[in-house]
Write an enzyme that holds these catalytic residues in place. Sequence first.
Site, short mmCIF file in Angstrom:
data_model
loop_
_atom_site.label_atom_id
_atom_site.label_comp_id
_atom_site.label_asym_id
_atom_site.label_seq_id
_atom_site.Cartn_x
_atom_site.Cartn_y
_atom_site.Cartn_z
N LYS A 69 22.00 -50.35 -19.62
CA LYS A 69 21.39 -49.16 -20.26
C LYS A 69 22.66 -48.18 -20.48
O LYS A 69 22.88 -47.49 -21.21
CB LYS A 69 20.44 -48.46 -19.51
CG LYS A 69 18.99 -49.21 -19.81
CD LYS A 69 18.08 -48.39 -19.03
CE LYS A 69 16.68 -48.65 -19.69
NZ LYS A 69 15.43 -47.68 -19.05
N ASP A 105 12.90 -43.09 -23.17
CA ASP A 105 12.36 -42.98 -22.26
C ASP A 105 12.01 -41.41 -21.99
O ASP A 105 10.93 -41.11 -21.49
CB ASP A 105 13.10 -43.33 -20.91
CG ASP A 105 13.00 -44.79 -20.60
OD1 ASP A 105 12.05 -45.34 -21.05
OD2 ASP A 105 13.58 -45.15 -19.76
P1 NAP Z 1 17.44 -47.34 -10.93
O1 NAP Z 1 18.27 -46.45 -11.79
O2 NAP Z 1 17.79 -48.68 -10.30
O3 NAP Z 1 17.08 -46.20 -9.80
C1 NAP Z 1 16.29 -46.76 -8.61
C2 NAP Z 1 16.06 -45.51 -7.87
O4 NAP Z 1 14.80 -45.88 -6.91
C3 NAP Z 1 17.00 -44.93 -6.82
O5 NAP Z 1 16.86 -43.40 -7.04
C4 NAP Z 1 16.51 -45.58 -5.53
O6 NAP Z 1 17.01 -44.95 -4.39
C5 NAP Z 1 15.16 -45.51 -5.69
N1 NAP Z 1 14.43 -46.50 -4.74
C6 NAP Z 1 14.65 -47.85 -4.85
N2 NAP Z 1 13.73 -48.27 -3.73
C7 NAP Z 1 13.42 -47.33 -2.97
C8 NAP Z 1 12.43 -47.25 -1.92
N3 NAP Z 1 11.95 -48.27 -1.19
N4 NAP Z 1 12.27 -45.94 -1.38
C9 NAP Z 1 12.77 -44.91 -2.06
N5 NAP Z 1 13.69 -44.91 -3.08
C10 NAP Z 1 13.88 -46.26 -3.67
O7 NAP Z 1 16.04 -47.66 -11.62
P2 NAP Z 1 15.52 -46.79 -12.99
O8 NAP Z 1 15.72 -47.37 -14.05
O9 NAP Z 1 15.63 -45.41 -12.36
O10 NAP Z 1 13.79 -47.03 -12.46
C11 NAP Z 1 13.06 -46.68 -11.41
C12 NAP Z 1 11.57 -47.03 -11.65
O11 NAP Z 1 11.32 -46.63 -12.87
C13 NAP Z 1 11.29 -48.57 -11.79
O12 NAP Z 1 10.42 -49.17 -10.84
C14 NAP Z 1 11.19 -48.82 -13.33
O13 NAP Z 1 10.34 -49.87 -13.56
C15 NAP Z 1 10.34 -47.63 -13.33
N6 NAP Z 1 10.46 -47.10 -15.05
C16 NAP Z 1 9.52 -47.21 -15.49
C17 NAP Z 1 9.21 -46.81 -16.81
C18 NAP Z 1 8.09 -46.71 -17.83
O14 NAP Z 1 8.16 -46.85 -18.95
N7 NAP Z 1 7.21 -46.43 -16.94
C19 NAP Z 1 10.76 -46.46 -17.45
C20 NAP Z 1 11.90 -46.65 -16.81
C21 NAP Z 1 11.67 -46.88 -15.34
P3 NAP Z 1 18.21 -45.05 -3.77
O15 NAP Z 1 19.73 -44.35 -4.37
O16 NAP Z 1 18.12 -44.76 -2.45
O17 NAP Z 1 18.86 -46.62 -3.90
#
Ligand code: NAP
Length: 289
Positions: A69, A105
């Site tokens: 991305k 998004d």
């Molecule tokens: P990303 O860039 O990899 O970021 C992941 C985030 O989650 C980081 O801030 C990480 O914190 C945190 N994290 C991971 N495991 C954790 C835990 N056990 N406890 C607390 N914080 C935790 O991923 P992303 O693209 O932002 O996506 C995040 C989530 O949003 C995913 O589950 C994804 O499926 C969802 N999402 C949904 C949609 C939708 O359309 N509904 C769209 C986009 C994303 P650290 O910095 O501490 O690692």
Amino acid sequence: MSTATRTKLAVIGDPIAHSLSPALHQFLIDYFHLPFSYESRRVLPEALPSVFAELRRGYRGVNVTIPHKQVILPLLDELSENAHATGAVNTVVFDEAVAYGENTDVAGFLQMMHLGGISLRGREVLVLGAGGAARAVIFALQQAGVSRIFVCNRSAPRLSDCESWMAAAIGVKYEIWLWHQLHERLLERRPEIIINATSAGMHPNVDESPLASRMLSPEATVVDLVYNPLPTKLLREARQAGARTVHGLNMLIVQGVASMEYWCGNHLEVEPALPAVQKTLLSKLASHV
Ligand code: NAP
């Protein structure tokens, strides 16, 4: 190849096997009778430039997911304001000469909140997480006119990166909370809306929640971007506490619809089809677990 004769679409990422995008887009192609085919392609990071060159020669567009991305940005000719501001692209549109990048998004989040009947203007909002999804949410919250954004993330380095980005890209008042301060600050500030933009609680870690249940109350609306499982532990506990809740499946759907609108060039009225598309995606999710 002229734009009109381009009918191929794809999602690129790694891993890609469990992506819901093919099921979502096939539903949209069938429902709206669109002249497209949609495939999923596993693209390893080192193969991105060569695959991208192939796609731009013959495809109408692609969805882009983890881990491409951000790194795809230098390959694109033009970026939308949302893509430029968030530094992330989830949709590419290929015309004869131009590869255009968008981040749907941002609009997807706003439309999900609208569908959930949650108004954002003037509200104080807590965002948990500081990754790509959190940035799209923060940028969307600014567009929606919230009055203050609190951001809290588990790891300090990512939180600090997000803070630097906010200082440059966000004009709304904000506060940054370290993870160990979360519960204390929540009690002090009492945000009206809490948004989980972390991966906590996502399959297979379904027993995780980013927030202790004692911190939930009927006063704050709780939104979880995670859609697998539905509901997440966070949303189950928020409902038990009497809070209004919003799950992330509608965001997934409407960000996909927004991509399709770019590719086909028309507005697609998806609201009447929401129950059917939700059912399709939920059965796909059930077959994955
Ligand atoms: P990303 O860039 O990899 O970021 C992941 C985030 O989650 C980081 O801030 C990480 O914190 C945190 N994290 C991971 N495991 C954790 C835990 N056990 N406890 C607390 N914080 C935790 O991923 P992303 O693209 O932002 O996506 C995040 C989530 O949003 C995913 O589950 C994804 O499926 C969802 N999402 C949904 C949609 C939708 O359309 N509904 C769209 C986009 C994303 P650290 O910095 O501490 O690692």
